[in-house]
Design an enzyme around this catalytic site. Structure first.
Site, PDB file in Angstrom:
ATOM      1  N   SER A  97       3.809  -0.490  -2.284  1.00 56.51           N
ATOM      2  CA  SER A  97       3.234  -0.230  -3.788  1.00 56.51           C
ATOM      3  C   SER A  97       2.144   0.648  -3.768  1.00 56.51           C
ATOM      4  O   SER A  97       2.167   1.812  -3.324  1.00 56.51           O
ATOM      5  CB  SER A  97       2.803  -1.734  -4.506  1.00 56.51           C
ATOM      6  N   ASP A 213       9.330  -1.771  -6.709  1.00 55.86           N
ATOM      7  CA  ASP A 213       8.293  -2.310  -5.864  1.00 55.86           C
ATOM      8  C   ASP A 213       8.605  -3.103  -4.633  1.00 55.86           C
ATOM      9  O   ASP A 213       9.168  -3.981  -4.747  1.00 55.86           O
ATOM     10  CB  ASP A 213       7.275  -2.954  -6.668  1.00 55.86           C
TER      11      ASP A 213
END
Length: 328
Positions: A97, A213
């Site tokens: 991320s 993610d």
């Protein structure tokens, strides 16, 4: 001539001293033969060469693992600054991320000053292209095109293989729920996929997969660093403190659910780090870009507090290697 025999023809008469003289000569010769011989001078022994000192143990391969946490990721910059100041080498960067974003920026230049300068210019609008039509018709509030463009503009090398520090971004296969490690190919889509918070960003089609993610399955990818040959792992966790009493809309719900998921994901994985750095980012929202300085300072303080553990981990690894050497 007497008696008619010439003198030269007469037989020689042996004198009584002849045998005695011969015996004396023989005795003298025997004495010379048995006389003791002086011993030769001792030959000095060749010096024994001193054993060569053992070759110095090499430095371990150090990996920096950067976890997810959206705007809290500015704390990663403070950690990197301290590692540079303390001359701790970083041989590998692995990020999930926002950790993949900060990691890629650092791997590109290997300079914390440039990283900090770039980060402080970063605003929410540089990354999030929120559009109502996306929320209604698409699969997320933002397409992620701004994030993609930002990475392309700030990371000088287009491909991961060209970065100055080996790098890997971690994403999640949305169809099958598996971890995807992206360590080759274009940098921008790798970071975009790794940072595609479900419900916030649209999933990213990359590598023949539909990716979101990486924090969904691995928010602090220590195992990835180990698999890529890391011998000492320094991991930065920014997922602590999930408390939030300001949940007012659907976006807040998604962000808070994501925050909880990230924190729970980290709980059982962080034990694998040699050194775990946890900046104090309590109370900072995932989209709060007004707290950059506080986040960076939190990273600095946490890294300085962890530095004795970092040095101890490196020395412990070197001592173990020295002990395992075969004896001469």
């Amino acid at each position: 001539m007497r008696g008619g025999v010439p003198r030269q023809n007469r037989p020689m008469r042996r004198t009584p001293f002849a045998p005695l003289a011969a015996a004396a000569l023989a005795a003298l010769a025997g004495c010379r033969a048995t006389a003791p011989v002086a011993p030769a001078a001792p030959v000095p022994a060749a010096p024994v060469p001193a054993p060569a000192p053992p070759a110095p143990v090499r430095e371990p391969r150090v990996a920096l693992v950067l976890g997810g946490g959206a705007a809290r990721g500015f704390a990663h910059i403070g950690v990197i600054r301290v590692l540079e100041q303390e001359r701790i080498p970083v041989d590998l960067v692995v990020g999930t991320s926002v950790g993949s974003l900060i990691g890629a920026l650092y791997a590109s230049e290997k300079d914390s000053f440039d990283l900090e300068w770039t980060a402080f210019q970063l605003q929410q609008d540089d990354l999030f292209d929120f559009r109502l039509v996306n929320a209604v018709m698409g699969m997320g509030y933002a397409k992620g095109e701004k994030l993609d463009a930002f990475v392309r503009a700030k990371v000088k090398q287009p491909n991961i293989e060209q970065l100055r520090i080996p790098f890997a971004a971690v994403a999640t296969d949305l169809n099958w729920g598996t971890r995807v490690v992206i360590d080759r190919g274009p940098v921008a889509p790798a970071v975009r996929a790794s940072s595609a918070i479900p419900g916030i960003f649209e999933p990213v089609g990359h590598m023949g997969k539909l990716l979101v993610d990486g924090g969904v399955v691995d928010n602090i990818p220590i195992d990835v660093a180990r698999e890529k040959g890391a011998e000492v792992v320094i991991a930065v966790d920014i997922s602590e403190d999930v408390g939030n009493t300001s949940i007012r809309n659907a976006l807040d719900v998604i962000l808070q659910a994501t925050n909880i998921m990230f924190a729970e994901n980290v709980a059982h994985r962080k034990q694998g780090a040699d050194v775990l750095v946890q900046p104090d980012v309590r109370g900072i929202g995932m989209l709060d870009f007004t707290q950059k300085k506080r986040c960076v300072q939190a990273g600095i303080e946490a890294a300085r507090a962890a530095m004795p553990r970092v040095r101890a981990a490196i020395e412990a690894w070197k001592a173990k290697q020295a002990a395992q050497r075969p004896r001469a």
